[in-house]
Scaffold this motif. Sequence first.
Motif, PDB file in Angstrom:
ATOM      1  N   ILE A  41       8.346   4.243 -13.346  1.00  0.00           N
ATOM      2  CA  ILE A  41       9.058   3.080 -12.532  1.00  0.00           C
ATOM      3  C   ILE A  41      10.180   3.057 -11.893  1.00  0.00           C
ATOM      4  O   ILE A  41      10.545   2.951 -10.746  1.00  0.00           O
ATOM      5  N   SER A  42      11.452   3.501 -12.762  1.00  0.00           N
ATOM      6  CA  SER A  42      12.627   3.894 -12.236  1.00  0.00           C
ATOM      7  C   SER A  42      12.680   4.957 -11.110  1.00  0.00           C
ATOM      8  O   SER A  42      13.241   4.935 -10.123  1.00  0.00           O
ATOM      9  N   ARG A  43      12.072   5.916 -11.353  1.00  0.00           N
ATOM     10  CA  ARG A  43      11.745   6.967 -10.408  1.00  0.00           C
ATOM     11  C   ARG A  43      11.246   6.710  -9.101  1.00  0.00           C
ATOM     12  O   ARG A  43      11.884   7.082  -7.793  1.00  0.00           O
ATOM     13  N   TRP A  44      10.265   5.865  -9.081  1.00  0.00           N
ATOM     14  CA  TRP A  44       9.796   5.272  -7.767  1.00  0.00           C
ATOM     15  C   TRP A  44      10.808   4.317  -7.086  1.00  0.00           C
ATOM     16  O   TRP A  44      11.008   4.654  -6.067  1.00  0.00           O
ATOM     17  N   LYS A  45      11.367   3.413  -7.967  1.00  0.00           N
ATOM     18  CA  LYS A  45      12.277   2.659  -7.369  1.00  0.00           C
ATOM     19  C   LYS A  45      13.545   3.347  -6.776  1.00  0.00           C
ATOM     20  O   LYS A  45      14.037   2.964  -5.666  1.00  0.00           O
ATOM     21  N   LEU A  68      13.436   5.984  -5.355  1.00  0.00           N
ATOM     22  CA  LEU A  68      13.121   6.958  -4.118  1.00  0.00           C
ATOM     23  C   LEU A  68      13.011   5.612  -2.916  1.00  0.00           C
ATOM     24  O   LEU A  68      12.658   6.205  -1.874  1.00  0.00           O
ATOM     25  N   GLU A  69      12.887   4.510  -2.839  1.00  0.00           N
ATOM     26  CA  GLU A  69      12.761   3.424  -2.111  1.00  0.00           C
ATOM     27  C   GLU A  69      13.984   3.567  -1.209  1.00  0.00           C
ATOM     28  O   GLU A  69      15.181   3.833  -1.504  1.00  0.00           O
ATOM     29  N   PRO A  70      13.578   3.593   0.223  1.00  0.00           N
ATOM     30  CA  PRO A  70      12.443   3.193   1.012  1.00  0.00           C
ATOM     31  C   PRO A  70      11.700   4.273   1.315  1.00  0.00           C
ATOM     32  O   PRO A  70      10.617   4.364   2.269  1.00  0.00           O
ATOM     33  N   VAL A  71      11.692   5.534   0.796  1.00  0.00           N
ATOM     34  CA  VAL A  71      10.910   6.782   1.062  1.00  0.00           C
ATOM     35  C   VAL A  71       9.451   6.015   0.922  1.00  0.00           C
ATOM     36  O   VAL A  71       8.598   6.225   1.448  1.00  0.00           O
ATOM     37  N   LEU A  72       9.421   5.579  -0.764  1.00  0.00           N
ATOM     38  CA  LEU A  72       8.263   5.083  -1.137  1.00  0.00           C
ATOM     39  C   LEU A  72       8.324   3.376  -0.835  1.00  0.00           C
ATOM     40  O   LEU A  72       9.428   3.142  -1.177  1.00  0.00           O
ATOM     41  N   PRO A  73       7.250   2.972  -0.506  1.00  0.00           N
ATOM     42  CA  PRO A  73       7.490   1.246  -0.562  1.00  0.00           C
ATOM     43  C   PRO A  73       7.715   0.750  -1.879  1.00  0.00           C
ATOM     44  O   PRO A  73       7.394   0.969  -2.901  1.00  0.00           O
ATOM     45  N   SER A  74       8.083  -0.705  -1.517  1.00  0.00           N
ATOM     46  CA  SER A  74       8.472  -1.434  -2.729  1.00  0.00           C
ATOM     47  C   SER A  74       6.816  -1.799  -3.438  1.00  0.00           C
ATOM     48  O   SER A  74       6.232  -2.102  -2.415  1.00  0.00           O
ATOM     49  N   VAL A  75       6.879  -1.995  -4.735  1.00  0.00           N
ATOM     50  CA  VAL A  75       5.634  -2.324  -5.285  1.00  0.00           C
ATOM     51  C   VAL A  75       5.744  -3.794  -5.597  1.00  0.00           C
ATOM     52  O   VAL A  75       6.740  -4.091  -6.322  1.00  0.00           O
ATOM     53  N   ARG A  76       4.632  -4.355  -5.464  1.00  0.00           N
ATOM     54  CA  ARG A  76       4.693  -5.914  -6.023  1.00  0.00           C
ATOM     55  C   ARG A  76       4.424  -5.818  -7.620  1.00  0.00           C
ATOM     56  O   ARG A  76       3.548  -5.040  -8.013  1.00  0.00           O
ATOM     57  N   SER A  77       5.072  -6.643  -8.166  1.00  0.00           N
ATOM     58  CA  SER A  77       5.240  -6.597  -9.490  1.00  0.00           C
ATOM     59  C   SER A  77       4.217  -7.593 -10.137  1.00  0.00           C
ATOM     60  O   SER A  77       3.899  -8.417  -9.592  1.00  0.00           O
TER      61      SER A  77
END
Length: 143
Positions: free
Chosen positions: A128-132, A134-143
């Motif tokens: 989850i931290s790795r994804w966040k 890299l935002e905004p390369v990856l989009p935000s995810v709804r929790s």
Amino acid sequence: MLRSLVLASVASAALASGPLPPLPLGLLQEPAPKPDQLTVTVSRTGNPRADGSYELTCKPVGGTHPEAKRACARLESFAAEDTDPFAPVSTRSLCTQQHGGPATARVTGTWRGKPVDAAFDQKNGCEISRWKDLEPVLPSVRS
């Protein structure tokens, strides 16, 4: 490296046979760096507008990525820190056992002249931290 080999060969030849004609300048120049080109494929984020496949080009900024300028700026900040945002989570990491949802992403292409093939998900706290990160390369995810 090619430049060093060419110069060494020219020097050896010059010493052995006398003066040589000048070399074309193209042989002595380093090749131009390839632009950063990535394909970002995202699914199951909970946001249908974010899911899909996007092209991202940096230097110059372009492609079909919805936030190309911000995404390239984020990648540039990783480059300035000499950090690889596409590296997997270390096997030595202790990660919280929380599930962030079904979102997945894959990033392929070239960044800083190196090939990229990285998978992302939300299966634990580290991912989850790795994804966040890299935002905004990856989009935000709804929790």
